[in-house]
Design a protein around this motif. Structure first.
Motif, PDB file in Angstrom:
ATOM      1  N   PHE A 195       0.831  -1.202   0.000  1.00 49.47           N
ATOM      2  CA  PHE A 195       0.000   0.000   0.000  1.00 49.47           C
ATOM      3  C   PHE A 195       0.867   1.254   0.000  1.00 49.47           C
ATOM      4  CE2 PHE A 195      -3.847  -2.390   1.620  1.00 49.47           C
ATOM      5  CZ  PHE A 195      -4.662  -2.046   0.545  1.00 49.47           C
ATOM      6  N   LEU A 196       1.926   1.253   0.781  1.00 48.52           N
ATOM      7  CA  LEU A 196       2.816   2.415   0.802  1.00 48.52           C
ATOM      8  C   LEU A 196       3.394   2.667  -0.590  1.00 48.52           C
ATOM      9  CD1 LEU A 196       4.244   4.586   2.538  1.00 48.52           C
ATOM     10  CD2 LEU A 196       6.133   2.972   2.807  1.00 48.52           C
ATOM     11  N   LYS A 197       3.826   1.613  -1.255  1.00 46.66           N
ATOM     12  CA  LYS A 197       4.372   1.752  -2.613  1.00 46.66           C
ATOM     13  C   LYS A 197       3.325   2.299  -3.572  1.00 46.66           C
ATOM     14  CE  LYS A 197       7.866  -1.896  -2.190  1.00 46.66           C
ATOM     15  NZ  LYS A 197       8.304  -3.247  -2.638  1.00 46.66           N
ATOM     16  N   LYS A 198       2.089   1.811  -3.442  1.00 44.71           N
ATOM     17  CA  LYS A 198       1.002   2.272  -4.310  1.00 44.71           C
ATOM     18  C   LYS A 198       0.680   3.737  -4.063  1.00 44.71           C
ATOM     19  CE  LYS A 198      -3.754   1.083  -5.646  1.00 44.71           C
ATOM     20  NZ  LYS A 198      -4.895   0.163  -5.409  1.00 44.71           N
ATOM     21  N   ILE A 199       0.646   4.125  -2.800  1.00 43.09           N
ATOM     22  CA  ILE A 199       0.351   5.512  -2.444  1.00 43.09           C
ATOM     23  C   ILE A 199       1.419   6.449  -2.994  1.00 43.09           C
ATOM     24  CG2 ILE A 199       0.185   7.127  -0.504  1.00 43.09           C
ATOM     25  CD1 ILE A 199      -1.026   4.648   1.064  1.00 43.09           C
ATOM     26  N   VAL A 200       2.668   6.071  -2.815  1.00 42.83           N
ATOM     27  CA  VAL A 200       3.783   6.899  -3.293  1.00 42.83           C
ATOM     28  C   VAL A 200       3.770   7.003  -4.820  1.00 42.83           C
ATOM     29  CG1 VAL A 200       6.295   7.025  -3.479  1.00 42.83           C
ATOM     30  CG2 VAL A 200       5.235   6.489  -1.287  1.00 42.83           C
TER      31      VAL A 200
END
Length: 312
Positions: A195-200
């Protein structure tokens, strides 16, 4: 130019401007501005983005979650804790579990001590604003306030920014420490990271700094914490079967070695949710004053370290 050509010309210009505007919006830094509903809907269902966008932005403002990197880490954790904003009460738990204080809110605040701490915080704010007292303890109806806006969102902001001081660690991009502070272990670690990768990649276009998404345990604040080091070993140890991150012998050894190196006190048991007592009944130690048996983190770490190195 005839009317058809003119209308086509105007349409092409306005369409081009709309595309450019969307492009510019997509690349705009999120530091110190409000998150847009369209940006949030890239992460969650549109019905939830419409429902939560206003409360989220107010929470970001009230709790200083106001930069790209802070918002990124907050959302990555909340996405997992709430199953992408679908749930604000702990799945599979009854209202009687945890002595009546099961996980509630977007970040799943659990236990009476945390409910009371949040209640105290909100009432201190209300007192300054001459507002009525709010209760989150006692009656079930009080506790269920954490399941609804605004408190479902505000409680998450309070836990992240005030109770756990995680804005500081978001600024340091310490994803490992933040995950352990919120979860108590590494449940859903890979999911939170994805999720962090997707958000970034999709929402955050920070112009202030880069936001790397590769993390090293030795660079985390968790590396200086014996319980967190133990958890790092446990969750990477395939023998123990914990779910959340990839099994990795070297990382398991690293966690166990660091736990032993930090030398936790003999009275420091492993947390019950690690569910290790059945695996190590021979390591149970009686605490006579409390009439209970505990596992000491460093005893488990020493045994697993020996076995892991033997099988290399």
């Amino acid at each position: 130019m005839n009317e058809r050509m003119y209308n086509s010309f105007v349409y092409d210009i306005s369409q081009k401007e709309e595309i450019e505007e969307k492009g510019n919006e997509k690349e705009e830094c999120l530091c110190y501005r409000e998150l847009r509903e369209g940006e949030l809907s890239q992460l969650i269902d549109k019905s939830y983005s419409r429902k939560y966008i206003s409360a989220l932005n107010q929470t970001f403002k009230d709790f200083g979650i106001n930069t790209c990197i802070r918002i990124s880490h907050f959302l990555a954790q909340v996405m997992v804790e709430s199953s992408s904003f679908r749930y604000t009460a702990e799945n599979g738990a009854t209202d009687a579990d945890y002595k009546g204080y099961k996980g509630r809110g977007l970040i799943q605040i659990t236990l009476e001590t945390n409910y009371r701490a949040y209640e105290l915080y909100e009432n201190e704010i209300n007192k300054k604003k001459n507002k009525d007292v709010v209760c989150f303890t006692g009656m079930l109806a009080n506790k269920q306030k954490l399941e609804r806006i605004p408190y479902s969102v505000r409680s998450a902001g309070w836990f992240f920014a005030i109770h756990s001081s995680l804005c500081l660690y978001a600024d340091k991009n310490d994803f490992i420490y933040i995950t352990q502070k919120i979860n108590g272990g590494l449940n859903g670690y890979n999911e939170r990271l994805n999720f962090l990768k997707k958000i970034v990649a999709k929402v955050i276009h920070c112009q202030e700094r880069e936001i790397p998404t590769n993390f090293n345990f030795k660079e985390s604040k968790a590396y200086d914490n014996s319980a967190m080091s133990f958890a790092w070993g446990v969750w990477h140890d395939d023998f123990l079967g914990k779910k959340g991150c990839n099994y990795n012998r070297e990382e398991a050894i690293l966690g166990y070695e660091r736990c032993i190196e930090l030398n936790p006190p003999d009275t420091s048991p492993n947390i019950n949710r690690f569910e290790l007592k059945k695996k190590f009944p021979h390591l149970l130690v009686e605490v006579k004053s409390k009439k209970i048996y505990i596992l000491r983190n460093k005893d488990v770490a020493k045994e697993r370290l020996k076995q892991l190195k033997r099988s290399q």
